[in-house]
Design a protein around this motif. Structure first.
Motif, PDB file in Angstrom:
ATOM      1  N   PRO A   1      96.090  56.895  72.826  1.00 23.89           N
ATOM      2  CA  PRO A   1      95.270  56.836  71.605  1.00 23.89           C
ATOM      3  C   PRO A   1      95.021  58.204  70.987  1.00 23.89           C
ATOM      4  N   SER A   2      94.943  59.219  71.795  1.00 23.63           N
ATOM      5  CA  SER A   2      94.684  60.550  71.246  1.00 23.63           C
ATOM      6  C   SER A   2      95.852  61.094  70.455  1.00 23.63           C
ATOM      7  N   HIS A   3      97.064  60.522  70.628  1.00 20.11           N
ATOM      8  CA  HIS A   3      98.247  61.005  69.917  1.00 20.11           C
ATOM      9  C   HIS A   3      98.492  60.232  68.622  1.00 20.11           C
ATOM     10  N   ILE A   4      97.716  59.167  68.391  1.00 27.11           N
ATOM     11  CA  ILE A   4      97.880  58.364  67.173  1.00 27.11           C
ATOM     12  C   ILE A   4      97.052  58.995  66.064  1.00 27.11           C
ATOM     13  N   LYS A   5      97.692  59.239  64.921  1.00 28.35           N
ATOM     14  CA  LYS A   5      97.014  59.915  63.822  1.00 28.35           C
ATOM     15  C   LYS A   5      96.198  58.948  62.968  1.00 28.35           C
ATOM     16  N   ASN A   6      96.572  57.686  62.959  1.00 28.93           N
ATOM     17  CA  ASN A   6      95.823  56.710  62.181  1.00 28.93           C
ATOM     18  C   ASN A   6      94.490  56.428  62.879  1.00 28.93           C
TER      19      ASN A   6
ATOM     20  N   GLU B   1      91.064  53.664  66.933  1.00 26.54           N
ATOM     21  CA  GLU B   1      89.830  53.021  67.358  1.00 26.54           C
ATOM     22  C   GLU B   1      90.094  51.644  67.949  1.00 26.54           C
ATOM     23  N   GLN B   2      91.044  50.903  67.399  1.00 29.39           N
ATOM     24  CA  GLN B   2      91.358  49.581  67.940  1.00 29.39           C
ATOM     25  C   GLN B   2      91.892  49.681  69.375  1.00 29.39           C
ATOM     26  N   LEU B   3      92.813  50.619  69.603  1.00 29.90           N
ATOM     27  CA  LEU B   3      93.351  50.779  70.953  1.00 29.90           C
ATOM     28  C   LEU B   3      92.267  51.244  71.933  1.00 29.90           C
ATOM     29  N   THR B   4      91.372  52.097  71.479  1.00 26.61           N
ATOM     30  CA  THR B   4      90.295  52.566  72.367  1.00 26.61           C
ATOM     31  C   THR B   4      89.353  51.424  72.733  1.00 26.61           C
ATOM     32  N   GLN B   5      89.019  50.563  71.773  1.00 21.53           N
ATOM     33  CA  GLN B   5      88.146  49.430  72.051  1.00 21.53           C
ATOM     34  C   GLN B   5      88.796  48.425  72.983  1.00 21.53           C
TER      35      GLN B   5
END
Length: 374
Positions: free
Chosen positions: A8-13, A18-22
């Motif tokens: 998730p930290s490498h995704i710029k969107n 936030e969706q992947l983190t949740q």
């Protein structure tokens, strides 16, 4: 959870991140829940497993990780903490018992007086106290059964040591002086009469009875007293000092209890009433007030009065070495008259001219957050 192509930290969107983190957070919580349910199912059939888990998973707190203190007192001498090279546990316990039997509070516990008579407590304030301090003193008068409040005058002759001596000569057993700062009570000096000791506490978190929602009404019954957490020799002395301010025999029909709970050297004061909802259930209803104390110093005697009764040195005239029988006879007569006058006068409690500290808090004493003294 299936592995993702990118962290998730490498995704710029931002929205996608936030969706992947949740999703990852939700999956972690579900896995933890399933683990707890499986463990609970096993422990239902095996109580020993639950007992073992609770014994191993003891939380680490500042209280159970406090630094070693050789003055900690225990009920079992064999479990008493002691440094290497010190005396045996039984000898240490005997020393503690000897100190208790000879401390200034021993007369209260060995007294043959009527246990239903409350000790007389004199409560006063600092000079020019404000309304909030007087209101707090009114609360203290309701807490201690034998308390009496008197306004303190300003000027020479009304020092704390002189007031303590005056109260001791009139049968008072304690003197409480409430100090204030910025028109709010901030300290309490407790003096055990007639010879001391004197304890000085910082006062914080004061809430009067009317400020407590749903408080109960106090009755004139003598309350029970609960002292909790006073484990060192210094804490034991402070606890016994508080114990001598209440009658030895409480009135249980009043259902009132006063609690002094010591935790991390903060003494929490609470007053409750037992409320019996049914023959099996009981609840506590707070009466008030509530406040927090922290010990700052402990003196051996009553407060000192510096330059007490001192006056300029009298004028002396040197005499010759020749014998003067007339002067010797006059001097003897004066000494006899002075001795007779001293015998006729009742003994008065005089404050010392200098304070003697048994313990005093200093910042250097608290080497770590796990250092406690009570």
């Amino acid at each position: 959870m299936p592995p993702t192509r990118f962290a998730p930290s490498h995704i710029k969107n931002k929205i996608k991140r936030e969706q992947l983190t949740q999703k990852a957070k939700k999956a972690k919580a579900q896995a933890k829940l399933q683990k707890r349910l499986a463990r609970a199912k096993v422990e239902v059939n095996d109580p020993a497993a639950k007992k073992k888990r609770l014994a191993e998973n003891v939380p680490r707190t500042l209280d159970n990780m406090r630094e070693f203190d050789p003055s900690i007192m225990t009920t079992d001498p064999s479990t008493s903490n002691q440094a290497q090279g010190s005396t045996t546990a039984e000898a240490t316990q005997n020393e503690h018992n000897a100190d208790i039997s000879t401390d200034p509070f021993a007369s209260y516990f060995n007294s043959i007086d009527d246990p239903t008579l409350p000790p007389k407590v004199l409560i006063t304030t600092s000079f020019k106290a404000s309304k909030s301090t007087y209101e707090f003193c009114d609360e203290l008068v309701g807490v201690f059964p034998g308390a009496e409040f008197r306004r303190r005058k300003k000027g020479k002759g009304f020092e704390m040591g002189r007031i303590a001596g005056w109260a001791a000569d009139r049968g008072y057993r304690h003197l409480l002086v409430v100090n204030e700062d910025m028109k709010k009570p901030n300290a309490i000096t407790m003096v055990h009469l007639p010879i001391g000791p004197t304890a000085y506490f910082k006062l914080t978190s004061v809430e009067l009875t009317r400020q407590i929602f749903g408080h109960a009404r106090a009755t004139p019954h003598y309350p029970e007293l609960i002292l909790n957490g006073f484990v060192t020799r210094l804490g034991h002395a402070v606890g016994r000092m508080f114990q001598t301010t209440f009658p030895p025999l409480p009135e249980f029909q009043g259902r009132q209890v006063v609690t002094l709970h010591n935790q991390r050297d903060f003494i929490f004061f609470r007053r409750h009433r037992y409320a019996f909802r049914s023959p099996e259930k009981v609840a506590l209803q707070e009466i008030g007030p509530r406040f927090t104390l922290k010990l700052r110093s402990l003196k051996k005697n009553i407060p000192a009065v510096y330059n007490l009764g001192e006056s300029p040195a009298p004028l002396t005239i040197e005499k010759d070495d020749e014998d003067d029988p007339v002067g010797e006879l006059e001097g003897q007569d004066q000494e006899k008259n002075e001795d007779e006058e001293k015998e006729k006068e009742p003994s008065k409690t005089l404050p010392p001219k200098q304070d003697e500290f048994l313990w005093q808090w200093k910042p250097d004493l608290e080497t770590t957050r796990r250092t406690f003294f009570l």
